[in-house]
Design an enzyme around this catalytic site. Structure first.
Site, mmCIF file in Angstrom:
data_model
loop_
_atom_site.group_PDB
_atom_site.id
_atom_site.type_symbol
_atom_site.label_atom_id
_atom_site.label_comp_id
_atom_site.label_asym_id
_atom_site.label_seq_id
_atom_site.Cartn_x
_atom_site.Cartn_y
_atom_site.Cartn_z
ATOM 1 N N CYS A 118 0.922 -1.345 0.039
ATOM 2 C CA CYS A 118 0.024 -0.031 -0.160
ATOM 3 C C CYS A 118 0.854 1.254 0.006
ATOM 4 O O CYS A 118 0.342 2.216 -0.172
ATOM 5 C CB CYS A 118 -0.930 0.045 1.124
ATOM 6 N N HIS A 259 -3.485 7.181 2.013
ATOM 7 C CA HIS A 259 -3.683 5.441 1.503
ATOM 8 C C HIS A 259 -5.165 5.379 2.031
ATOM 9 O O HIS A 259 -5.838 5.555 3.102
ATOM 10 C CB HIS A 259 -2.800 4.541 1.841
ATOM 11 N N ASN A 289 -9.918 -0.347 -1.192
ATOM 12 C CA ASN A 289 -8.655 -0.478 -0.996
ATOM 13 C C ASN A 289 -7.814 -1.045 -2.445
ATOM 14 O O ASN A 289 -7.869 -2.350 -2.648
ATOM 15 C CB ASN A 289 -7.990 -1.175 0.311
HETATM 16 O O1 UT7 Z 1 -3.970 -1.427 3.337
HETATM 17 C C1 UT7 Z 1 -3.133 -2.358 3.923
HETATM 18 C C2 UT7 Z 1 -3.114 -2.077 5.560
HETATM 19 N N1 UT7 Z 1 -4.142 -2.495 5.867
HETATM 20 C C3 UT7 Z 1 -5.017 -1.969 6.748
HETATM 21 O O2 UT7 Z 1 -4.797 -0.674 7.158
HETATM 22 C C4 UT7 Z 1 -6.222 -2.524 7.342
HETATM 23 C C5 UT7 Z 1 -6.246 -2.392 8.866
HETATM 24 N N2 UT7 Z 1 -7.251 -2.996 9.425
HETATM 25 C C6 UT7 Z 1 -8.677 -2.577 9.555
HETATM 26 O O3 UT7 Z 1 -8.806 -1.720 8.467
HETATM 27 C C7 UT7 Z 1 -9.599 -3.507 10.237
HETATM 28 O O4 UT7 Z 1 -9.130 -4.253 11.309
HETATM 29 C C8 UT7 Z 1 -10.782 -4.410 9.469
HETATM 30 C C9 UT7 Z 1 -11.562 -3.414 8.712
HETATM 31 C C10 UT7 Z 1 -9.900 -5.186 8.697
HETATM 32 C C11 UT7 Z 1 -11.499 -5.032 10.518
HETATM 33 O O5 UT7 Z 1 -12.171 -4.052 11.467
HETATM 34 P P1 UT7 Z 1 -12.277 -4.228 13.208
HETATM 35 O O6 UT7 Z 1 -12.927 -3.367 13.787
HETATM 36 O O7 UT7 Z 1 -10.695 -4.407 13.578
HETATM 37 O O8 UT7 Z 1 -13.026 -5.767 13.265
HETATM 38 P P2 UT7 Z 1 -12.425 -7.184 13.901
HETATM 39 O O9 UT7 Z 1 -11.387 -7.699 12.889
HETATM 40 O O10 UT7 Z 1 -11.912 -6.627 15.238
HETATM 41 O O11 UT7 Z 1 -13.668 -7.875 14.217
HETATM 42 C C12 UT7 Z 1 -14.831 -7.389 14.919
HETATM 43 C C13 UT7 Z 1 -16.123 -8.299 14.873
HETATM 44 C C14 UT7 Z 1 -15.367 -10.070 14.809
HETATM 45 O O12 UT7 Z 1 -16.555 -10.426 15.473
HETATM 46 P P3 UT7 Z 1 -16.463 -10.669 17.108
HETATM 47 O O13 UT7 Z 1 -15.318 -11.673 17.297
HETATM 48 O O14 UT7 Z 1 -16.727 -9.287 17.813
HETATM 49 O O15 UT7 Z 1 -17.736 -11.362 17.491
HETATM 50 C C15 UT7 Z 1 -15.315 -10.271 13.593
HETATM 51 O O16 UT7 Z 1 -15.518 -11.713 13.320
HETATM 52 O O17 UT7 Z 1 -16.598 -8.356 13.342
HETATM 53 C C16 UT7 Z 1 -16.411 -9.693 12.691
HETATM 54 N N3 UT7 Z 1 -16.288 -9.307 11.478
HETATM 55 C C17 UT7 Z 1 -17.313 -9.289 10.410
HETATM 56 N N4 UT7 Z 1 -18.491 -9.182 10.743
HETATM 57 C C18 UT7 Z 1 -19.086 -8.724 9.552
HETATM 58 C C19 UT7 Z 1 -15.303 -9.402 10.750
HETATM 59 N N5 UT7 Z 1 -15.330 -9.427 9.327
HETATM 60 C C20 UT7 Z 1 -16.545 -9.054 9.303
HETATM 61 C C21 UT7 Z 1 -17.112 -8.654 8.062
HETATM 62 N N6 UT7 Z 1 -18.690 -8.482 8.113
HETATM 63 N N7 UT7 Z 1 -16.791 -8.730 6.924
#
Ligand code: UT7
Length: 335
Positions: A118, A259, A289
């Site tokens: 990225c 980004h 992204n």
């Molecule tokens: O570009 C390269 C660099 N990359 C980045 O900068 C990305 C960095 N990371 C992020 O942007 C975020 O971590 C994500 C958008 C990928 C995820 O968001 P988050 O707020 O960190 O969610 P999480 O992984 O903590 O998941 C929260 C909950 C989980 O459920 P529980 O364990 O709380 O019950 C996940 O299982 O959301 C669930 N979850 C989803 N639910 C619905 C994870 N993915 C999804 C989904 N739809 N697609």
């Protein structure tokens, strides 16, 4: 600011872009994995992304460069160098840059692909600018292009909602006006982040095999939570650092061009820099992204919308796989 180490300043004299027509929106993803539109919008800011159906990243990159050439009236024979930032090259070799060179008939150009995920466009912009600043090269095309759909597992809701396909390119040329163009950069990498965001197989460590395919190792893996934490800190820190280095305050900056990985990371960076939300370029809702393409896509769209004026201070900022991250102070140079 006159930098005595430069014989010329490297300024952007044109932009170009291409996104494929096919749209993959959140509603369609709801039918593919266990997710929902509301979760995706509130957690990431993404509403839809574009998907290239035919061909590889060189198709995206070529069309972006063709748009650039048409808009700048540039003869491809006059291009000296083509740098393509990508993590989804058509193949290991020849480089995507070579394929673009052939497609556009840039018979006098050399070039290469640059892999920095990225942050790829920032690394490539600094590399291209350095070639121009020596006075040796007069037309350097810097492309950010990724066909992320080729390495995304559409059964993995952690990643498939995030990424899209796209490409964008800028033309760098020399100027004797040192107050315009690429002013300064702070670029970093830390390979200890290798386990948090990577594609495991297909390289020399794990060549393609039945086993790598069965284990789904040809797809992007991301530990989202871990990357989120380091991305928020990394992008905000490096952006604040370049402001200090360049003697800029929030009010001196016309736009932050971040980004586009997650709207929440972008908001946190802008807040730390003291930049109002309306001075941040955002198009993540439309494209998701697109890895190396996000920053030049923002530059192209905001310029074409008449948002940038010659002399505007822009801070370009990114964080991505590697880890790689950085920021560039760019003064806009097109009327
Ligand atoms: O570009 C390269 C660099 N990359 C980045 O900068 C990305 C960095 N990371 C992020 O942007 C975020 O971590 C994500 C958008 C990928 C995820 O968001 P988050 O707020 O960190 O969610 P999480 O992984 O903590 O998941 C929260 C909950 C989980 O459920 P529980 O364990 O709380 O019950 C996940 O299982 O959301 C669930 N979850 C989803 N639910 C619905 C994870 N993915 C999804 C989904 N739809 N697609």
């Amino acid at each position: 600011m006159l930098n005595k180490n430069k014989f010329r300043s490297a300024v952007i004299t044109g932009v170009g872009m291409y996104v494929p027509e096919k749209v993959l929106d959140n509603k369609q993803l709801e039918r593919m994995v266990d997710t929902n539109d509301e979760w995706i919008r509130t957690r990431t800011g993404i509403k839809e992304r574009r998907i290239l159906e035919e061909g590889g990243t060189s198709v995206l990159a070529t069309k972006a460069v063709e748009d650039l050439l048409a808009n700048t009236n540039t003869n491809p024979l006059n291009i000296d160098v083509i740098i393509v930032a990508t993590v989804t090259p058509d193949m290991f070799f020849p480089s995507t840059a070579a394929l673009v060179q052939d497609n556009i008939g840039a018979k006098n150009a050399w070039g290469y692909d640059l892999s920095a995920a990225c942050s790829g466009f920032l690394f490539a912009l600094q590399a291209g600018a350095s070639l121009v600043e020596t006075g040796q090269y007069k037309k350097v095309v810097v492309v950010g292009a990724d066909k992320m759909s080729s390495i995304v597992d559409y059964t993995d809701r952690n990643t498939c909602i995030l990424f899209g396909d796209g490409a964008s390119a800028v033309l760098l040329e020399p100027s004797e006006d040192f107050s315009l163009g690429v002013q300064d950069s702070i670029l970093r990498m830390d390979g200890s982040g290798r386990d948090a965001l990577f594609m495991k197989a297909g390289g020399s460590l794990h060549p393609s095999s039945h086993e790598t395919i069965n284990n789904k190792e040809h797809f992007v893996y991301q530990d989202g939570k871990t990357v989120y934490k380091v991305a928020v800190k990394g992008m905000a820190d490096v952006s604040a650092e370049i402001m200090e280095k360049s003697g800029l305050k929030g009010e001196d900056i016309a736009y932050l061009v971040p980004h586009q990985a997650n709207l929440r990371i972008i908001d946190a960076t802008a807040k730390r820099m003291g930049i109002e939300p309306e001075k941040v370029t955002i198009n993540i809702e439309k494209y998701g992204n697109t890895t190396a393409a996000t920053i030049p896509l923002c530059l192209t769209e905001y310029y074409r919308d008449g948002k940038f004026k010659k002399g505007d201070n822009l801070i370009l900022s990114a964080f991505g796989g590697g880890y790689t991250w950085g920021a560039i102070h760019l003064v806009w140079s097109i009327d």
